[in-house]
Design a protein around this motif. Structure first.
Motif, PDB file in Angstrom:
ATOM      1  N   UNK A 147     -19.933   8.462  27.609  1.00 59.66           N
ATOM      2  CA  UNK A 147     -21.491   8.668  27.764  1.00 59.66           C
ATOM      3  C   UNK A 147     -22.010   7.495  28.856  1.00 59.66           C
ATOM      4  N   UNK A 148     -23.184   7.856  29.387  1.00 64.29           N
ATOM      5  CA  UNK A 148     -23.796   6.738  30.233  1.00 64.29           C
ATOM      6  C   UNK A 148     -24.507   5.963  29.501  1.00 64.29           C
ATOM      7  N   UNK A 149     -24.641   4.597  29.860  1.00 65.06           N
ATOM      8  CA  UNK A 149     -25.024   3.483  29.146  1.00 65.06           C
ATOM      9  C   UNK A 149     -26.330   3.139  29.770  1.00 65.06           C
ATOM     10  N   UNK A 150     -27.485   3.422  29.300  1.00 62.92           N
ATOM     11  CA  UNK A 150     -28.970   2.957  30.014  1.00 62.92           C
ATOM     12  C   UNK A 150     -28.948   1.341  29.785  1.00 62.92           C
ATOM     13  N   UNK A 151     -29.648   0.869  30.469  1.00 67.79           N
ATOM     14  CA  UNK A 151     -29.930  -0.514  30.498  1.00 67.79           C
ATOM     15  C   UNK A 151     -30.390  -1.155  29.216  1.00 67.79           C
ATOM     16  N   UNK A 152     -31.108  -0.573  28.367  1.00 69.88           N
ATOM     17  CA  UNK A 152     -31.697  -0.824  27.189  1.00 69.88           C
ATOM     18  C   UNK A 152     -30.911  -0.354  26.026  1.00 69.88           C
ATOM     19  N   UNK A 153     -30.003   0.137  26.086  1.00 67.70           N
ATOM     20  CA  UNK A 153     -29.152   0.683  24.946  1.00 67.70           C
ATOM     21  C   UNK A 153     -28.046  -0.192  24.377  1.00 67.70           C
ATOM     22  N   UNK A 154     -27.843  -0.095  23.206  1.00 69.80           N
ATOM     23  CA  UNK A 154     -26.715  -0.893  22.382  1.00 69.80           C
ATOM     24  C   UNK A 154     -25.659  -0.074  22.440  1.00 69.80           C
ATOM     25  N   UNK A 155     -24.524  -0.480  23.024  1.00 69.69           N
ATOM     26  CA  UNK A 155     -23.224   0.213  23.293  1.00 69.69           C
ATOM     27  C   UNK A 155     -22.896   1.145  21.946  1.00 69.69           C
ATOM     28  N   UNK A 156     -23.020   0.379  20.558  1.00 71.52           N
ATOM     29  CA  UNK A 156     -22.629   0.848  19.421  1.00 71.52           C
ATOM     30  C   UNK A 156     -23.618   2.199  19.074  1.00 71.52           C
TER      31      UNK A 156
END
Length: 237
Positions: A147-156
């Motif tokens: 998955x790509x991780x957006x700047x305001x997304x918690x990795x979990x």
């Protein structure tokens, strides 16, 4: 008595008097501006010939150096900005056809909305240049689907928004009306950054991301590394 060189100026006098010695500051371990070749890319781009703009070319750039819920990524901002400048000058992508999402602009909502706008506007015969510089997160519960991780997304919670699976992003690009897609992915999807796991509760060991499919007749992907490799910053550049 010690005077600390806060500015890390290597040309400062070594001492002010016999009783005060200037110590090299260890807080900033690397100062790229001191390097002669730090602006190497800038100089090459400045000397290069500008290509005529082509309205049939599109640019979609996501560069995230500053994350809200996990470790930052060194140089991601500069890398993304340099990619934009390069593609606009050397590939002829018009500024009005460029979607540039950097740091807090690269939120979940902004990425999704901008991607929808891009896909609605491209037509047959067009070319899309896609660039991603950010954390790549393989989700263990989904057989390490990346998955790509957006700047305001918690990795979990990255897997809660299926839109950001790399498979979905690649599918949307390769199934678009565009005739050609060139994707540059500056991320290793190992789940580790600087020896620390991006996901909480997961040991900082390299994970091999699940392979992603796309239309190879229409789309080509240039990645920062193979499935068993890390992707790190290049300090000297």
């Amino acid at each position: 008595r010690v005077a600390v060189n806060i500015e890390n100026d290597l040309n400062v006098d070594s001492s002010f008097s016999s009783s005060i010695t200037v110590a090299k500051n260890e807080v900033s371990t690397f100062d790229a501006s001191k390097l002669n070749n730090f602006r190497e890319l800038d100089n090459l781009l400045k000397k290069s010939k500008r290509v005529k703009t082509n309205k049939k070319k599109w640019l979609f750039v996501v560069g995230i150096e500053k994350y809200e819920y996990t470790d930052n990524i060194s140089y991601a901002t500069r890398s993304a900005e340099m990619f934009v400048k390069t593609m606009q000058k050397r590939a002829g992508v018009p500024k009005q056809n460029s979607f540039v999402l950097i740091n807090d602009k690269a939120s979940q909502a902004e990425i999704k909305t901008s991607m929808k706008k891009l896909l609605r506007r491209v037509k047959k015969g067009d070319t899309i240049y896609f660039y991603y510089n950010g954390h790549g997160v393989p989700v263990p519960s989904l057989k390490n689907e990346p998955f790509m991780l957006a700047s305001n997304t918690e990795p979990d919670f990255v897997a809660d928004e299926k839109f950001f699976s790399l498979q979905n992003i690649y599918s949307k690009l390769s199934e678009s009306k565009a005739s050609k897609v060139i994707a540059v992915v500056d991320s290793c999807f190992s789940g580790v950054t600087d020896g620390k796991a991006v996901l909480k509760g997961v040991a900082a060991t390299k994970m091999v991301a699940k392979s992603v499919k796309f239309d190879k007749e229409k789309m080509v992907v240039l990645s920062a590394g193979k499935k068993n490799q890390y992707s790190n910053g290049y300090d000297k550049k």
